[in-house]
Design a protein around this motif. Structure first.
Motif, PDB file in Angstrom:
ATOM      1  N   GLY A 172       0.820  -1.208   0.000  1.00  0.00           N
ATOM      2  CA  GLY A 172       0.000   0.000   0.000  1.00  0.00           C
ATOM      3  C   GLY A 172       0.852   1.254   0.000  1.00  0.00           C
ATOM      4  N   LEU A 173       1.893   1.258   0.814  1.00  0.00           N
ATOM      5  CA  LEU A 173       2.793   2.416   0.876  1.00  0.00           C
ATOM      6  C   LEU A 173       3.503   2.616  -0.456  1.00  0.00           C
ATOM      7  CD1 LEU A 173       4.110   4.647   2.569  1.00  0.00           C
ATOM      8  CD2 LEU A 173       5.846   2.981   3.252  1.00  0.00           C
ATOM      9  N   ALA A 174       3.976   1.520  -1.054  1.00  0.00           N
ATOM     10  CA  ALA A 174       4.668   1.622  -2.338  1.00  0.00           C
ATOM     11  C   ALA A 174       3.744   2.183  -3.415  1.00  0.00           C
ATOM     12  CB  ALA A 174       5.201   0.246  -2.748  1.00  0.00           C
ATOM     13  N   ALA A 175       2.497   1.697  -3.441  1.00  0.00           N
ATOM     14  CA  ALA A 175       1.549   2.187  -4.441  1.00  0.00           C
ATOM     15  C   ALA A 175       1.241   3.661  -4.231  1.00  0.00           C
ATOM     16  CB  ALA A 175       0.266   1.359  -4.376  1.00  0.00           C
ATOM     17  N   SER A 176       1.102   4.079  -2.959  1.00  0.00           N
ATOM     18  CA  SER A 176       0.770   5.474  -2.670  1.00  0.00           C
ATOM     19  C   SER A 176       1.906   6.426  -3.013  1.00  0.00           C
ATOM     20  CB  SER A 176       0.397   5.626  -1.193  1.00  0.00           C
ATOM     21  OG  SER A 176       1.539   5.480  -0.356  1.00  0.00           O
ATOM     22  N   ARG A 177       3.129   5.902  -3.078  1.00  0.00           N
ATOM     23  CA  ARG A 177       4.287   6.733  -3.418  1.00  0.00           C
ATOM     24  C   ARG A 177       4.674   6.608  -4.893  1.00  0.00           C
ATOM     25  NH1 ARG A 177       2.727   7.817   0.952  1.00  0.00           N
ATOM     26  NH2 ARG A 177       3.978   8.335   2.805  1.00  0.00           N
ATOM     27  N   GLY A 178       3.878   5.868  -5.636  1.00  0.00           N
ATOM     28  CA  GLY A 178       4.131   5.735  -7.067  1.00  0.00           C
ATOM     29  C   GLY A 178       5.181   4.724  -7.439  1.00  0.00           C
ATOM     30  N   HIS A 179       5.556   3.864  -6.497  1.00  0.00           N
ATOM     31  CA  HIS A 179       6.578   2.846  -6.781  1.00  0.00           C
ATOM     32  C   HIS A 179       5.896   1.597  -7.333  1.00  0.00           C
ATOM     33  CE1 HIS A 179       9.364   5.466  -4.829  1.00  0.00           C
ATOM     34  NE2 HIS A 179       8.805   5.320  -3.638  1.00  0.00           N
ATOM     35  N   LEU A 180       5.598   1.612  -8.619  1.00  0.00           N
ATOM     36  CA  LEU A 180       4.909   0.509  -9.269  1.00  0.00           C
ATOM     37  C   LEU A 180       5.871  -0.213 -10.208  1.00  0.00           C
ATOM     38  CD1 LEU A 180       1.578   2.371 -10.097  1.00  0.00           C
ATOM     39  CD2 LEU A 180       2.038   0.843  -8.172  1.00  0.00           C
ATOM     40  N   ARG A 181       5.756  -1.536 -10.254  1.00  0.00           N
ATOM     41  CA  ARG A 181       6.692  -2.330 -11.047  1.00  0.00           C
ATOM     42  C   ARG A 181       6.303  -2.413 -12.511  1.00  0.00           C
ATOM     43  NH1 ARG A 181       6.818  -7.547  -7.270  1.00  0.00           N
ATOM     44  NH2 ARG A 181       4.612  -7.081  -7.339  1.00  0.00           N
ATOM     45  N   HIS A 182       5.022  -2.112 -12.816  1.00  0.00           N
ATOM     46  CA  HIS A 182       4.569  -2.209 -14.195  1.00  0.00           C
ATOM     47  C   HIS A 182       3.324  -1.359 -14.360  1.00  0.00           C
ATOM     48  CE1 HIS A 182       1.342  -4.814 -12.774  1.00  0.00           C
ATOM     49  NE2 HIS A 182       2.254  -5.473 -12.098  1.00  0.00           N
ATOM     50  N   GLN A 183       2.968  -1.120 -15.573  1.00  0.00           N
ATOM     51  CA  GLN A 183       1.736  -0.392 -15.848  1.00  0.00           C
ATOM     52  C   GLN A 183       0.549  -1.313 -15.588  1.00  0.00           C
ATOM     53  OE1 GLN A 183       1.485   2.863 -16.673  1.00  0.00           O
ATOM     54  NE2 GLN A 183       3.691   2.923 -16.308  1.00  0.00           N
ATOM     55  N   PRO A 184      -0.599  -0.758 -15.165  1.00  0.00           N
ATOM     56  CA  PRO A 184      -1.764  -1.600 -14.911  1.00  0.00           C
ATOM     57  C   PRO A 184      -2.121  -2.439 -16.136  1.00  0.00           C
ATOM     58  CG  PRO A 184      -2.127   0.607 -14.076  1.00  0.00           C
ATOM     59  CD  PRO A 184      -0.843   0.649 -14.855  1.00  0.00           C
ATOM     60  N   GLY A 185      -2.378  -3.708 -15.904  1.00  0.00           N
ATOM     61  CA  GLY A 185      -2.695  -4.618 -16.996  1.00  0.00           C
ATOM     62  C   GLY A 185      -4.103  -5.172 -16.872  1.00  0.00           C
ATOM     63  N   PRO A 186      -4.472  -6.115 -17.753  1.00  0.00           N
ATOM     64  CA  PRO A 186      -5.832  -6.650 -17.763  1.00  0.00           C
ATOM     65  C   PRO A 186      -6.248  -7.291 -16.453  1.00  0.00           C
ATOM     66  CG  PRO A 186      -4.630  -7.287 -19.745  1.00  0.00           C
ATOM     67  CD  PRO A 186      -3.636  -6.654 -18.812  1.00  0.00           C
ATOM     68  N   LYS A 187      -5.269  -7.864 -15.700  1.00  0.00           N
ATOM     69  CA  LYS A 187      -5.631  -8.548 -14.463  1.00  0.00           C
ATOM     70  C   LYS A 187      -5.878  -7.582 -13.306  1.00  0.00           C
ATOM     71  CE  LYS A 187      -3.101 -12.838 -15.441  1.00  0.00           C
ATOM     72  NZ  LYS A 187      -2.055 -13.758 -14.961  1.00  0.00           N
ATOM     73  N   ASP A 188      -5.389  -6.371 -13.407  1.00  0.00           N
ATOM     74  CA  ASP A 188      -5.466  -5.443 -12.285  1.00  0.00           C
ATOM     75  C   ASP A 188      -6.895  -5.111 -11.842  1.00  0.00           C
ATOM     76  OD1 ASP A 188      -2.478  -3.517 -13.063  1.00  0.00           O
ATOM     77  OD2 ASP A 188      -2.755  -5.386 -11.987  1.00  0.00           O
ATOM     78  N   PRO A 189      -7.835  -4.887 -12.767  1.00  0.00           N
ATOM     79  CA  PRO A 189      -9.202  -4.595 -12.308  1.00  0.00           C
ATOM     80  C   PRO A 189      -9.784  -5.695 -11.422  1.00  0.00           C
ATOM     81  CG  PRO A 189      -8.957  -3.990 -14.603  1.00  0.00           C
ATOM     82  CD  PRO A 189      -7.705  -4.722 -14.219  1.00  0.00           C
ATOM     83  N   ALA A 190      -9.509  -6.958 -11.761  1.00  0.00           N
ATOM     84  CA  ALA A 190     -10.024  -8.064 -10.950  1.00  0.00           C
ATOM     85  C   ALA A 190      -9.388  -8.055  -9.565  1.00  0.00           C
ATOM     86  CB  ALA A 190      -9.752  -9.396 -11.645  1.00  0.00           C
ATOM     87  N   LEU A 191      -8.080  -7.770  -9.494  1.00  0.00           N
ATOM     88  CA  LEU A 191      -7.404  -7.718  -8.203  1.00  0.00           C
ATOM     89  C   LEU A 191      -7.902  -6.551  -7.371  1.00  0.00           C
ATOM     90  CD1 LEU A 191      -3.711  -8.517  -9.173  1.00  0.00           C
ATOM     91  CD2 LEU A 191      -5.178  -9.894  -7.695  1.00  0.00           C
ATOM     92  N   ARG A 192      -8.171  -5.441  -8.008  1.00  0.00           N
ATOM     93  CA  ARG A 192      -8.664  -4.278  -7.268  1.00  0.00           C
ATOM     94  C   ARG A 192     -10.074  -4.507  -6.748  1.00  0.00           C
ATOM     95  NH1 ARG A 192      -5.953  -1.279 -11.420  1.00  0.00           N
ATOM     96  NH2 ARG A 192      -7.925  -1.058 -12.546  1.00  0.00           N
ATOM     97  N   LYS A 193     -10.881  -5.240  -7.501  1.00  0.00           N
ATOM     98  CA  LYS A 193     -12.269  -5.463  -7.092  1.00  0.00           C
ATOM     99  C   LYS A 193     -12.353  -6.402  -5.899  1.00  0.00           C
ATOM    100  CE  LYS A 193     -16.784  -7.041  -8.755  1.00  0.00           C
ATOM    101  NZ  LYS A 193     -17.549  -7.497  -9.942  1.00  0.00           N
ATOM    102  N   ALA A 194     -11.741  -7.547  -5.975  1.00  0.00           N
ATOM    103  CA  ALA A 194     -11.838  -8.538  -4.886  1.00  0.00           C
ATOM    104  C   ALA A 194     -10.671  -9.501  -4.985  1.00  0.00           C
ATOM    105  CB  ALA A 194     -13.158  -9.305  -4.965  1.00  0.00           C
ATOM    106  N   ARG A 195      -9.964  -9.682  -3.883  1.00  0.00           N
ATOM    107  CA  ARG A 195      -8.835 -10.595  -3.857  1.00  0.00           C
ATOM    108  C   ARG A 195      -8.662 -11.123  -2.434  1.00  0.00           C
ATOM    109  NH1 ARG A 195      -6.719  -5.492  -3.809  1.00  0.00           N
ATOM    110  NH2 ARG A 195      -5.417  -5.015  -2.001  1.00  0.00           N
ATOM    111  N   ILE A 196      -7.818 -12.099  -2.290  1.00  0.00           N
ATOM    112  CA  ILE A 196      -7.518 -12.648  -0.977  1.00  0.00           C
ATOM    113  C   ILE A 196      -6.247 -12.004  -0.443  1.00  0.00           C
ATOM    114  CG2 ILE A 196      -6.726 -14.716   0.238  1.00  0.00           C
ATOM    115  CD1 ILE A 196      -8.714 -16.320  -1.305  1.00  0.00           C
ATOM    116  N   CYS A 197      -6.322 -11.555   0.783  1.00  0.00           N
ATOM    117  CA  CYS A 197      -5.158 -11.052   1.502  1.00  0.00           C
ATOM    118  C   CYS A 197      -4.909 -12.031   2.651  1.00  0.00           C
ATOM    119  CB  CYS A 197      -5.409  -9.634   2.027  1.00  0.00           C
ATOM    120  SG  CYS A 197      -4.091  -8.982   3.077  1.00  0.00           S
ATOM    121  N   TYR A 198      -4.010 -12.965   2.445  1.00  0.00           N
ATOM    122  CA  TYR A 198      -3.691 -14.029   3.393  1.00  0.00           C
ATOM    123  C   TYR A 198      -4.865 -14.993   3.535  1.00  0.00           C
ATOM    124  CZ  TYR A 198      -1.561 -16.256   7.478  1.00  0.00           C
ATOM    125  OH  TYR A 198      -1.015 -17.153   8.347  1.00  0.00           O
ATOM    126  N   ASP A 199      -5.917 -14.615   4.270  1.00  0.00           N
ATOM    127  CA  ASP A 199      -7.079 -15.499   4.394  1.00  0.00           C
ATOM    128  C   ASP A 199      -8.389 -14.727   4.509  1.00  0.00           C
ATOM    129  OD1 ASP A 199      -6.892 -14.432   6.914  1.00  0.00           O
ATOM    130  OD2 ASP A 199      -6.674 -16.340   7.978  1.00  0.00           O
TER     131      ASP A 199
END
Length: 228
Positions: free
Chosen positions: A88-115
């Motif tokens: 979260g901190l990396a994203a808020s500071r603009g430290h992104l490893r790649h440009q948003p791709g087709p899978k990103d919308p699905a991850l942003r909508k709903a994903r698992i964080c540990y459990d």
């Protein structure tokens, strides 16, 4: 001589790009083999074994053997929260490893964080529980109210039995994509398990994202409404 916790050691362990990628791969809650983690880290299996040994010695990973295979997981929920918060901190500071791709919308909508559930739906669920009075937000902490126990019982969540666990009942976890809190702890895990048992949601293979069925999404949005 300096005293207190040595955060430099943890930082050094996480700071290596290959190790960071392997740790991030494990935040989905699945146990992975060294071969799978080598692929996640973009390194050879021999190099991955060295990194995994360092992470295990440093208390960030745990492993278990099943037959001839060894599987690795994050050591505990505290490590998962740390990795998610750093993402979260990396994203808020603009430290992104790649440009948003087709899978990103699905991850942003709903994903698992540990459990537990993360992403837009995870944040929505916590916001709705707080707005309805089911959960009290006290500073940085969360507490289930008497109303919340009753409401959750109606959907098959026995808060009383969860309280007997040594694990915290509910806690906030910083969501790296929404940059707001979602619900973690034993209650967060119980709710996600409940949704899966009802067939509302299913995991995507080789991904942290989860997909709600049309009926599951309808029921979820009805159960956790938000005021406009």
């Amino acid at each position: 001589m300096k005293e207190g916790p040595d955060i430099a050691q943890i930082g050094a362990l996480i700071g290596d790009p290959a190790r960071a990628n392997m740790l991030a791969a494990l935040t989905g809650g699945r146990a992975l083999t060294a071969t799978e983690l080598a692929a996640a880290g973009g390194i050879t299996l021999q190099t991955a074994s060295t990194h995994l040994s360092k992470l295990e010695t440093g208390g960030l990973l745990a492993q278990r053997k099943q037959g001839r295979h060894r599987y690795f997981t994050l050591a505990d929920e505290a490590v998962a929260r740390l990795i998610e918060s750093m993402m979260g901190l990396a994203a808020s500071r603009g430290h992104l490893r790649h440009q948003p791709g087709p899978k990103d919308p699905a991850l942003r909508k709903a994903r698992i964080c540990y459990d537990h559930l993360a992403g837009d739906f995870g944040v929505r669920m916590l916001d709705s529980l707080v707005a309805s009075g089911a959960i009290d937000a006290i500073g940085d902490g969360l507490a289930v109210t008497a109303k919340g126990e009753s409401d959750l019982q109606c959907i098959g969540i026995d808060v009383g039995s969860l309280k007997s666990s040594r694990r915290p009942l509910c806690r906030s976890c910083l969501d790296w994509s929404e940059r707001r809190a979602h619900l973690a702890g034993s209650l967060g895990r119980a709710l996600l398990s409940n949704f899966m048992e009802k067939g509302w949601v299913r995991r995507m293979p080789e991904s942290r994202s989860v997909v709600f069925s049309p009926e599951g999404e309808r029921q979820f949005l009805k159960l956790f409404p938000l005021e406009n």
